[in-house]
Design a protein around this motif. Structure first.
Motif, PDB file in Angstrom:
ATOM      1  N   PRO A 172       1.911  -9.717  32.845  1.00 19.53           N
ATOM      2  CA  PRO A 172       2.463 -10.357  31.652  1.00 19.53           C
ATOM      3  C   PRO A 172       3.803  -9.729  31.273  1.00 19.53           C
ATOM      4  O   PRO A 172       4.059  -8.562  31.579  1.00 19.53           O
ATOM      5  CB  PRO A 172       1.396 -10.072  30.594  1.00 19.53           C
ATOM      6  N   THR A 173       4.647 -10.497  30.646  1.00 18.33           N
ATOM      7  CA  THR A 173       5.935  -9.986  30.150  1.00 18.33           C
ATOM      8  C   THR A 173       5.941 -10.090  28.626  1.00 18.33           C
ATOM      9  O   THR A 173       5.429 -11.057  28.048  1.00 18.33           O
ATOM     10  CB  THR A 173       7.110 -10.774  30.733  1.00 18.33           C
ATOM     11  N   PHE A 174       6.524  -9.079  28.001  1.00 17.58           N
ATOM     12  CA  PHE A 174       6.495  -8.998  26.544  1.00 17.58           C
ATOM     13  C   PHE A 174       7.907  -8.962  25.981  1.00 17.58           C
ATOM     14  O   PHE A 174       8.870  -8.574  26.648  1.00 17.58           O
ATOM     15  CB  PHE A 174       5.740  -7.739  26.093  1.00 17.58           C
ATOM     16  N   GLY A 175       8.013  -9.388  24.751  1.00 15.26           N
ATOM     17  CA  GLY A 175       9.263  -9.292  24.012  1.00 15.26           C
ATOM     18  C   GLY A 175       8.978  -8.762  22.619  1.00 15.26           C
ATOM     19  O   GLY A 175       7.878  -8.286  22.330  1.00 15.26           O
ATOM     20  N   GLN A 176       9.984  -8.840  21.748  1.00 15.82           N
ATOM     21  CA  GLN A 176       9.806  -8.374  20.376  1.00 15.82           C
ATOM     22  C   GLN A 176      10.487  -9.345  19.411  1.00 15.82           C
ATOM     23  O   GLN A 176      11.502  -9.960  19.744  1.00 15.82           O
ATOM     24  CB  GLN A 176      10.409  -6.976  20.182  1.00 15.82           C
ATOM     25  N   VAL A 177       9.912  -9.466  18.239  1.00 11.70           N
ATOM     26  CA  VAL A 177      10.540 -10.237  17.179  1.00 11.70           C
ATOM     27  C   VAL A 177      10.555  -9.358  15.930  1.00 11.70           C
ATOM     28  O   VAL A 177       9.547  -8.744  15.579  1.00 11.70           O
ATOM     29  CB  VAL A 177       9.796 -11.572  16.912  1.00 11.70           C
ATOM     30  N   LYS A 178      11.711  -9.269  15.292  1.00 14.26           N
ATOM     31  CA  LYS A 178      11.861  -8.423  14.110  1.00 14.26           C
ATOM     32  C   LYS A 178      11.966  -9.310  12.868  1.00 14.26           C
ATOM     33  O   LYS A 178      12.757 -10.247  12.818  1.00 14.26           O
ATOM     34  CB  LYS A 178      13.106  -7.540  14.238  1.00 14.26           C
ATOM     35  N   ILE A 179      11.150  -9.003  11.869  1.00 11.86           N
ATOM     36  CA  ILE A 179      11.132  -9.762  10.627  1.00 11.86           C
ATOM     37  C   ILE A 179      11.570  -8.843   9.493  1.00 11.86           C
ATOM     38  O   ILE A 179      10.990  -7.776   9.288  1.00 11.86           O
ATOM     39  CB  ILE A 179       9.731 -10.322  10.336  1.00 11.86           C
ATOM     40  N   ALA A 180      12.619  -9.241   8.784  1.00 12.07           N
ATOM     41  CA  ALA A 180      13.109  -8.447   7.660  1.00 12.07           C
ATOM     42  C   ALA A 180      12.195  -8.630   6.449  1.00 12.07           C
ATOM     43  O   ALA A 180      11.693  -9.724   6.200  1.00 12.07           O
ATOM     44  CB  ALA A 180      14.536  -8.859   7.314  1.00 12.07           C
ATOM     45  N   ASN A 181      11.993  -7.556   5.709  1.00  9.66           N
ATOM     46  CA  ASN A 181      11.183  -7.611   4.491  1.00  9.66           C
ATOM     47  C   ASN A 181      12.096  -7.715   3.279  1.00  9.66           C
ATOM     48  O   ASN A 181      13.073  -6.968   3.156  1.00  9.66           O
ATOM     49  CB  ASN A 181      10.314  -6.350   4.368  1.00  9.66           C
ATOM     50  N   HIS A 182      11.810  -8.645   2.399  1.00 14.06           N
ATOM     51  CA  HIS A 182      12.605  -8.844   1.194  1.00 14.06           C
ATOM     52  C   HIS A 182      11.740  -8.596  -0.034  1.00 14.06           C
ATOM     53  O   HIS A 182      10.560  -8.941  -0.055  1.00 14.06           O
ATOM     54  CB  HIS A 182      13.176 -10.264   1.151  1.00 14.06           C
ATOM     55  N   GLU A 183      12.342  -8.006  -1.052  1.00 11.56           N
ATOM     56  CA  GLU A 183      11.594  -7.654  -2.258  1.00 11.56           C
ATOM     57  C   GLU A 183      11.644  -8.778  -3.279  1.00 11.56           C
ATOM     58  O   GLU A 183      12.709  -9.315  -3.584  1.00 11.56           O
ATOM     59  CB  GLU A 183      12.174  -6.380  -2.868  1.00 11.56           C
ATOM     60  N   LEU A 184      10.483  -9.129  -3.810  1.00  8.29           N
ATOM     61  CA  LEU A 184      10.366 -10.125  -4.868  1.00  8.29           C
ATOM     62  C   LEU A 184       9.955  -9.396  -6.135  1.00  8.29           C
ATOM     63  O   LEU A 184       8.918  -8.725  -6.169  1.00  8.29           O
ATOM     64  CB  LEU A 184       9.317 -11.184  -4.493  1.00  8.29           C
ATOM     65  N   SER A 185      10.762  -9.485  -7.193  1.00  8.76           N
ATOM     66  CA  SER A 185      10.510  -8.698  -8.398  1.00  8.76           C
ATOM     67  C   SER A 185      10.547  -9.582  -9.634  1.00  8.76           C
ATOM     68  O   SER A 185      11.031 -10.721  -9.605  1.00  8.76           O
ATOM     69  CB  SER A 185      11.549  -7.574  -8.533  1.00  8.76           C
ATOM     70  N   SER A 186      10.015  -9.040 -10.730  1.00  8.10           N
ATOM     71  CA  SER A 186      10.001  -9.758 -11.995  1.00  8.10           C
ATOM     72  C   SER A 186      10.092  -8.748 -13.125  1.00  8.10           C
ATOM     73  O   SER A 186       9.704  -7.585 -12.974  1.00  8.10           O
ATOM     74  CB  SER A 186       8.730 -10.602 -12.136  1.00  8.10           C
ATOM     75  N   PHE A 187      10.626  -9.176 -14.266  1.00  8.08           N
ATOM     76  CA  PHE A 187      10.768  -8.328 -15.445  1.00  8.08           C
ATOM     77  C   PHE A 187       9.991  -8.970 -16.579  1.00  8.08           C
ATOM     78  O   PHE A 187      10.320 -10.065 -17.025  1.00  8.08           O
ATOM     79  CB  PHE A 187      12.248  -8.181 -15.819  1.00  8.08           C
ATOM     80  N   TYR A 188       8.945  -8.287 -17.031  1.00  3.88           N
ATOM     81  CA  TYR A 188       8.033  -8.873 -18.019  1.00  3.88           C
ATOM     82  C   TYR A 188       8.329  -8.299 -19.395  1.00  3.88           C
ATOM     83  O   TYR A 188       8.445  -7.095 -19.575  1.00  3.88           O
ATOM     84  CB  TYR A 188       6.582  -8.575 -17.626  1.00  3.88           C
ATOM     85  N   VAL A 189       8.468  -9.189 -20.388  1.00  7.21           N
ATOM     86  CA  VAL A 189       8.734  -8.766 -21.761  1.00  7.21           C
ATOM     87  C   VAL A 189       7.638  -9.309 -22.668  1.00  7.21           C
ATOM     88  O   VAL A 189       7.285 -10.491 -22.594  1.00  7.21           O
ATOM     89  CB  VAL A 189      10.112  -9.285 -22.250  1.00  7.21           C
ATOM     90  N   ALA A 190       7.076  -8.455 -23.525  1.00  8.84           N
ATOM     91  CA  ALA A 190       6.053  -8.862 -24.487  1.00  8.84           C
ATOM     92  C   ALA A 190       6.475  -8.410 -25.875  1.00  8.84           C
ATOM     93  O   ALA A 190       7.128  -7.373 -26.044  1.00  8.84           O
ATOM     94  CB  ALA A 190       4.695  -8.253 -24.120  1.00  8.84           C
ATOM     95  N   SER A 191       6.125  -9.182 -26.878  1.00 13.95           N
ATOM     96  CA  SER A 191       6.491  -8.855 -28.253  1.00 13.95           C
ATOM     97  C   SER A 191       5.645  -7.700 -28.778  1.00 13.95           C
ATOM     98  O   SER A 191       4.550  -7.430 -28.280  1.00 13.95           O
ATOM     99  CB  SER A 191       6.307 -10.081 -29.153  1.00 13.95           C
ATOM    100  N   ASN A 192       6.154  -7.021 -29.818  1.00 16.87           N
ATOM    101  CA  ASN A 192       5.404  -5.924 -30.430  1.00 16.87           C
ATOM    102  C   ASN A 192       4.086  -6.419 -31.023  1.00 16.87           C
ATOM    103  O   ASN A 192       3.083  -5.705 -31.013  1.00 16.87           O
ATOM    104  CB  ASN A 192       6.244  -5.257 -31.516  1.00 16.87           C
TER     105      ASN A 192
END
Length: 238
Positions: free
Chosen positions: A130-150
């Protein structure tokens, strides 16, 4: 010995009475069975911030001593968001989900498998590798900023963590679901509709199935998939 045991027993009962009285005070948080120190500290941080936390609670959450500080949420909190993500994002349940720490991940790919050959009795066998190769997948960050009232933070009857979990999961699911399909690959994942090398079956109509024999398109798509992969295939439709 009996006298010593009685003293110990009475001391335990006294300690339990004090804990029960403390838990029954107005505004006192209920005792949650199996609640970890990290979860209790995180709840205190959400409602009052670091200024109202006890020293032991700050120690339970702190993971960095730099200028910006750093706190680690309890594993239960992140696990609940991931569970809700699976419920809300249809494509995620078919994805290969892995936990990584780097900026990218490399997968080995099989370019050609092992071939088999008919061989006469006592004849030489034909080598096959068998012959093999490689695939590279970049990781990206998914973020959020949560605000709640006093007002929400001070309301002990309001299940802040549960609401945060659901709202954060809904926000993540919408953005992630779109990236699964139409992600550009720039600062975000590349989606199914934009990734190169994915075969397509043209309908012959720009915005619809052909008027004559529309099922032919679906049948053609199904039979275009190699049999080895077709057994795991699913239909995804809007």
């Amino acid at each position: 010995n009996a006298q010593v045991d009685t003293k110990v027993f009475n001391a335990v009962l006294s300690r339990l009475d004090k804990l029960e009285a403390k838990a029954n005070r107005p505004g006192a948080p209920g005792i949650v069975q199996g609640e970890t120190a990290e979860k209790k500290a995180f709840s205190s941080y959400l409602r009052g911030g670091e200024a109202r936390m006890e020293a032991t609670e700050v120690k339970a959450l702190a993971v960095a001593n730099n200028a910006n500080g750093g706190y680690l949420v309890p594993p239960e909190f992140g696990s609940e968001i991931l569970k809700l993500l699976t419920e809300m994002s249809p494509l995620r349940q078919y994805a290969n989900v892995q936990t990584v720490t780097g900026t990218d991940i490399t997968f080995p790919t099989l370019l050609s498998g092992v071939n088999a050959f008919w061989t006469e009795e006592g004849g030489d066998m034909t080598a096959s590798e068998p012959t093999f190769g490689q695939v590279k997948i970049a990781n990206h960050e998914l973020s959020s900023f949560y605000v709640a009232s006093n007002k929400v933070l001070e309301d002990n009857a309001y299940d802040l963590e549960a609401v945060m979990n659901r709202e954060l999961a809904e926000g993540f699911a919408k953005v992630e679901g779109l990236a699964f399909v139409k992600g550009t690959g720039t600062g975000q994942p590349r989606g199914l509709m934009t990734a190169p090398g994915i075969a397509e079956v043209k309908t012959g109509a720009a915005a619809n199935f052909p008027a004559a024999n529309p099922m032919d398109v679906l049948i053609t798509m199904q039979h275009a998939i190699p049999s080895f992969h077709a057994r795991n295939a699913v239909w995804l439709m809007n």
